[in-house]
Design an enzyme around this catalytic site. Sequence first.
Site, mmCIF file in Angstrom:
data_model
loop_
_atom_site.group_PDB
_atom_site.id
_atom_site.type_symbol
_atom_site.label_atom_id
_atom_site.label_comp_id
_atom_site.label_asym_id
_atom_site.label_seq_id
_atom_site.Cartn_x
_atom_site.Cartn_y
_atom_site.Cartn_z
ATOM 1 N N MET A 151 98.516 15.309 21.339
ATOM 2 C CA MET A 151 99.044 13.974 21.030
ATOM 3 C C MET A 151 98.094 13.284 20.054
ATOM 4 S SD MET A 151 101.063 12.618 24.320
ATOM 5 C CE MET A 151 99.692 12.047 25.273
ATOM 6 N N ALA B 95 94.446 12.065 18.219
ATOM 7 C CA ALA B 95 93.123 11.546 18.618
ATOM 8 C C ALA B 95 92.236 12.738 18.991
ATOM 9 C CB ALA B 95 93.248 10.549 19.766
ATOM 10 N N LEU B 96 92.197 13.691 18.082
ATOM 11 C CA LEU B 96 91.546 14.970 18.382
ATOM 12 C C LEU B 96 90.040 14.807 18.576
ATOM 13 C CD1 LEU B 96 93.381 17.420 15.921
ATOM 14 C CD2 LEU B 96 94.071 16.650 18.204
ATOM 15 N N HIS B 97 89.533 15.490 19.600
ATOM 16 C CA HIS B 97 88.095 15.480 19.882
ATOM 17 C C HIS B 97 87.625 16.930 20.036
ATOM 18 C CE1 HIS B 97 89.464 16.215 23.942
ATOM 19 N NE2 HIS B 97 90.117 15.061 23.944
ATOM 20 N N GLY C 234 87.197 18.712 22.527
ATOM 21 C CA GLY C 234 88.004 19.490 23.481
ATOM 22 C C GLY C 234 89.175 20.151 22.757
ATOM 23 N N HIS C 235 89.871 19.366 21.931
ATOM 24 C CA HIS C 235 90.974 19.936 21.136
ATOM 25 C C HIS C 235 90.433 20.987 20.173
ATOM 26 C CE1 HIS C 235 92.721 15.793 21.947
ATOM 27 N NE2 HIS C 235 93.652 16.590 22.419
ATOM 28 N N GLN D 197 106.541 10.884 28.196
ATOM 29 C CA GLN D 197 105.580 11.205 29.250
ATOM 30 C C GLN D 197 104.710 10.013 29.641
ATOM 31 O OE1 GLN D 197 103.581 14.305 26.648
ATOM 32 N NE2 GLN D 197 101.813 13.715 27.869
ATOM 33 N N LYS E 81 91.365 20.396 31.512
ATOM 34 C CA LYS E 81 91.110 19.044 32.017
ATOM 35 C C LYS E 81 92.397 18.563 32.699
ATOM 36 C CE LYS E 81 91.193 15.138 29.705
ATOM 37 N NZ LYS E 81 92.103 14.317 30.535
HETATM 38 O O1 PAF Z 1 98.065 17.324 26.871
HETATM 39 C C1 PAF Z 1 98.661 16.678 25.982
HETATM 40 O O2 PAF Z 1 98.072 16.214 25.030
HETATM 41 C C2 PAF Z 1 100.162 16.464 26.117
HETATM 42 O O3 PAF Z 1 100.528 16.266 27.424
HETATM 43 C C3 PAF Z 1 100.988 17.576 25.453
HETATM 44 C C4 PAF Z 1 100.798 18.904 26.149
HETATM 45 C C5 PAF Z 1 100.623 17.704 23.989
HETATM 46 C C6 PAF Z 1 102.477 17.229 25.543
HETATM 47 O O4 PAF Z 1 102.767 16.033 24.902
#
Ligand code: PAF
Length: 280
Positions: A31, A33-35, A37-38, A62, A151
């Site tokens: 989603m 805001a990459l850090h 962890g991503h 969600q 996480k």
């Molecule tokens: O973990 C997330 O960032 C979200 O829940 C995902 C898996 C990208 C689904 O929107």
Amino acid sequence: MIILKSTIELNNWFIENLNGLEENLGFVPTMGALHMGHASLIERAARECEIVVVSILVNPTQFNEKADLQSYPRTLENDVIVAEKAGGTILFTPTPEDIYGGTPSAEKVDYGPITSAFEGLSRQGHFDGVVSVVDKLFMAVRPNRAYFGTKDLQQVAVVERMSNERHPKIQIVSCKLIRDENGLALSSRNTRLSDTGIILAQNISQELQSVVDRVKDGLDVNDSVEIAKKKLKNLKGLELEYISGVNYKTFSISTENHGRSHIIIAASVEGIRLIDNIEL
Ligand code: PAF
């Protein structure tokens, strides 16, 4: 890095460029805001796959609170840098309407405790939204492997179940939880904590570690969790939602010690909801 902003652009790129590489396509849904962890997920995908698609979509279905959706950090410029440096090939940034084929909405899913307990209970409808969007993203990207961070341990169990049922050919790769130098589990939400909030939030991982240490010294899991619960409940500024031993595949609270694989926790600091877990 190639940036593709719609499912049509992605499809066209695949038609023109894949030439057999679809056999080795990795996918990291995010989603934004990459850090770090991503980045660790993308790095692993890049080591294991020829093509790595990283998606960014703040999925409205969600979020059970509108305010949470609105305040979710959006940092596209930096995300491009992080994803490229980590080895991503394509950054896929569709709109929710594009992925959902109209107004976003999520069907109800019931996988037993993995969708109804803990995160499922606290965030009603959350996993319905996760299942919907991941299912649709899988249909758009058609990866061989998809990478998820542990996480969100319960999310991994939910996605595995959905994928086994609807996309049995996709391998779900669950990747190690990444912490900062003080033990705080990396999360896009951490950027919303003040310096004091960060220090307070560190109690979460510290208490998880203490639970494990006491269990290693021979204390019963429940008794060890109770000690942590008391400590955390007494911390001013931290609101404990749950802390519990669970089995990571079923999310049922087994009464037998060997059935529990992890301790999971959710707590809020400065109104920011944080989750974490540790393996027993
Ligand atoms: O973990 C997330 O960032 C979200 O829940 C995902 C898996 C990208 C689904 O929107």
